[in-house]
Design an enzyme around this catalytic site. Structure first.
Site, short mmCIF file in Angstrom:
data_model
loop_
_atom_site.label_atom_id
_atom_site.label_comp_id
_atom_site.label_asym_id
_atom_site.label_seq_id
_atom_site.Cartn_x
_atom_site.Cartn_y
_atom_site.Cartn_z
CB CYS A 116 18.95 -20.71 53.05
SG CYS A 116 17.68 -19.85 52.26
CG HIS A 256 17.09 -23.69 55.41
ND1 HIS A 256 16.97 -22.49 56.15
CD2 HIS A 256 16.55 -23.34 54.04
CE1 HIS A 256 16.64 -21.51 55.43
NE2 HIS A 256 16.34 -22.12 54.21
CG ASN A 286 13.66 -19.37 54.47
OD1 ASN A 286 14.78 -19.19 54.99
ND2 ASN A 286 13.86 -19.86 53.36
N1 ACO Z 1 -1.26 -17.58 49.10
C1 ACO Z 1 -2.25 -18.21 48.09
N2 ACO Z 1 -1.71 -18.64 46.83
C2 ACO Z 1 -0.53 -18.82 46.66
C3 ACO Z 1 0.56 -18.13 47.43
C4 ACO Z 1 0.04 -17.48 48.85
N3 ACO Z 1 0.81 -16.85 49.35
N4 ACO Z 1 1.81 -18.25 46.84
C5 ACO Z 1 1.54 -18.89 45.82
N5 ACO Z 1 0.24 -19.29 45.68
C6 ACO Z 1 -0.51 -19.92 44.47
C7 ACO Z 1 0.25 -19.87 43.39
O1 ACO Z 1 0.01 -18.41 42.49
C8 ACO Z 1 -0.23 -21.15 42.56
O2 ACO Z 1 -1.55 -20.57 42.02
P1 ACO Z 1 -1.95 -21.33 40.51
O3 ACO Z 1 -1.76 -22.82 40.66
O4 ACO Z 1 -3.24 -20.62 40.06
O5 ACO Z 1 -0.79 -20.82 39.44
C9 ACO Z 1 -0.61 -21.97 43.71
O6 ACO Z 1 -0.72 -21.22 44.87
C10 ACO Z 1 0.49 -23.07 43.85
O7 ACO Z 1 1.72 -22.85 43.67
P2 ACO Z 1 2.98 -23.70 43.79
O8 ACO Z 1 4.22 -23.00 43.51
O9 ACO Z 1 2.50 -25.02 43.26
O10 ACO Z 1 3.11 -24.05 45.52
P3 ACO Z 1 3.63 -24.74 46.35
O11 ACO Z 1 2.86 -25.71 47.02
O12 ACO Z 1 4.88 -25.28 45.65
O13 ACO Z 1 4.35 -23.84 47.36
C11 ACO Z 1 6.27 -22.63 48.00
C12 ACO Z 1 5.04 -22.73 47.17
C13 ACO Z 1 5.66 -22.42 49.59
C14 ACO Z 1 7.04 -21.33 47.56
C15 ACO Z 1 7.19 -23.90 47.75
O14 ACO Z 1 7.00 -24.13 46.51
C16 ACO Z 1 8.36 -23.84 48.60
O15 ACO Z 1 8.55 -24.00 49.96
N6 ACO Z 1 9.43 -23.88 47.92
C17 ACO Z 1 10.99 -23.98 48.27
C18 ACO Z 1 11.47 -22.65 49.09
C19 ACO Z 1 12.75 -22.91 49.63
O16 ACO Z 1 13.14 -24.12 49.81
N7 ACO Z 1 13.46 -21.94 49.67
C20 ACO Z 1 14.89 -21.82 50.04
C21 ACO Z 1 15.56 -21.08 49.33
S1 ACO Z 1 15.43 -19.43 49.59
C22 ACO Z 1 16.97 -18.71 49.82
O17 ACO Z 1 17.80 -19.33 49.51
C23 ACO Z 1 17.02 -17.48 50.56
#
Ligand code: ACO
Length: 330
Positions: A116, A256, A286
């Site tokens: 990214c 980003h 994204n």
């Molecule tokens: N729908 C419903 N529930 C979901 C989903 C979904 N789509 N995805 C995950 N969950 C669940 C998980 O399984 C987890 O359940 P559990 O607690 O029973 O295990 C719960 O939701 C919470 O998961 P978390 O990982 O704690 O959720 P979080 O609030 O951290 O959000 C997210 C996840 C959106 C991925 C976030 O962490 C994020 O945006 N991370 C950064 C992404 C990023 O910056 N990427 C850039 C690099 S990518 C690249 O370089 C191409």
């Protein structure tokens, strides 16, 4: 007298595919809800390329738009840099494919892989090539067909990504945006947090890797989130320090577009009010390397900006990689 050329972005373009993948479409594919996606990511929909529409095609559309705005012809381009983690092929490179599609016959062609953060890595290389006097016009393209590498049975990742492309003509003359400074960083110790495990030389594609779905993108989202906020804030501050500017001097922060909560956290840490933060995450998700310059292109089309206005670009991605750039209108 200092005759050193100063690199400037002379024209920006972008391209988004027509097809929309909405949160309600995703509700039909995996165990998720519109409410979860909106509250955890800020995303409502994202764009998905057709089967025939490849990373190189989207990059070429964005490149043509950037060339037109810059009033530079393809024949004037000395170098094409393509930032992508979803190339048409492992070999040949996507830059060469775009070179022939846009008719930039004089241009050298190179791909860059910094996930990214790819556009900012490309911008930094373009700046160095122009300011060293090596080249007059460098075309920096970021193009991603993430949908080819996303596992649409994995709710952790499939709701996050979209396809799209952006491009910038970086030149030694003309009106536009001076690239005052670009600050980059990386931490390979954390490579496993964002990975496509198979299909490369370490784990070549085999029936077993395909059955284990190892040719798809995987991410440890929560871990990445923490690093993203900290590293982008650090790179942004380095840019401000290098140029002697304060956060108050920034007309727009263009981050980003990985997650609305990440964007809000950076703006808060830097004391930049929400009305100065440009967002496209709700409509495109994204788009990996493309996202910063897609947002920049839309910002420049929508908003009237003035001579000497400053823009701060920040990005973060797999690698891990991160970066920030400070632009000033010429
Ligand atoms: N729908 C419903 N529930 C979901 C989903 C979904 N789509 N995805 C995950 N969950 C669940 C998980 O399984 C987890 O359940 P559990 O607690 O029973 O295990 C719960 O939701 C919470 O998961 P978390 O990982 O704690 O959720 P979080 O609030 O951290 O959000 C997210 C996840 C959106 C991925 C976030 O962490 C994020 O945006 N991370 C950064 C992404 C990023 O910056 N990427 C850039 C690099 S990518 C690249 O370089 C191409």
């Amino acid at each position: 007298m200092n005759n050193k050329p100063q690199a400037r972005i002379r024209g920006i373009g972008s391209y988004l595919p027509q097809k929309i993948l909405s949160n309600s479409d995703l509700e039909k594919l995996v165990d998720t809800t519109n409410e979860w996606i909106v509250t955890r990511t800020g995303m409502n929909e994202r764009r998905i390329a057709t089967k025939e529409e490849c990373t190189s095609h989207m990059g070429a559309y964005a490149a043509r738009a950037a060339l037109e705005k810059a009033q530079v012809t393809a024949a004037d381009i000395d170098m094409i840099l393509v930032a992508t983690m979803s190339p048409d092929y492992l070999c040949p490179n996507t830059a060469g494919l775009i070179q022939t599609q846009i008719g930039a016959t004089r241009a050298a062609a190179l791909d860059i892989q910094a996930a990214c953060t790819g556009f900012l890595y490309g911008l930094s290389i373009a700046k160095a090539l122009v300011e060293s006097g090596t080249y007059k016009n460098v075309l920096v393209i970021a193009s991603e067909k993430m949908s080819s590498f996303i596992d649409y049975t994995d709710r952790n990742t499939c709701v996050l990504f979209g396809d799209g492309a952006s491009a910038a003509v970086v030149s030694d003359s003309g009106k536009g945006w001076f690239v005052d400074t670009v600050r980059l960083g990386a931490d390979g110790e954390l490579a496993d947090l964002v990975i496509i495990p198979a299909g490369g030389a370490r784990h070549p594609a085999s029936q077993e890797t395909v059955e284990k779905r190892e040719h798809f993108f995987r991410m440890s989202g929560k871990e990445v989130f923490k690093h993203a906020v900290r590293r982008m804030e650090m790179a942004a501050k380095e840019c401000l320090d290098a140029t002697g500017l304060a956060a108050d001097d920034i007309r727009w922060l263009v981050p980003h577009q990985a997650n609305l909560r990440i964007i809000d956290a950076i703006a808060k840490q830097m004391n930049i009010p929400d009305e100065k933060v440009y967002k496209t995450v709700h409509k495109y998700g994204n788009t990996s390397a493309s996202s910063v310059a897609i947002a920049l292109d839309e910002l420049l089309q929508e908003q009237q900006l003035n001579h000497d206005d400053h823009l701060l670009l920040v990005a973060f991605g797999g690698g891990l990689t991160w970066g920030a750039a400070l632009l000033t209108q010429t």
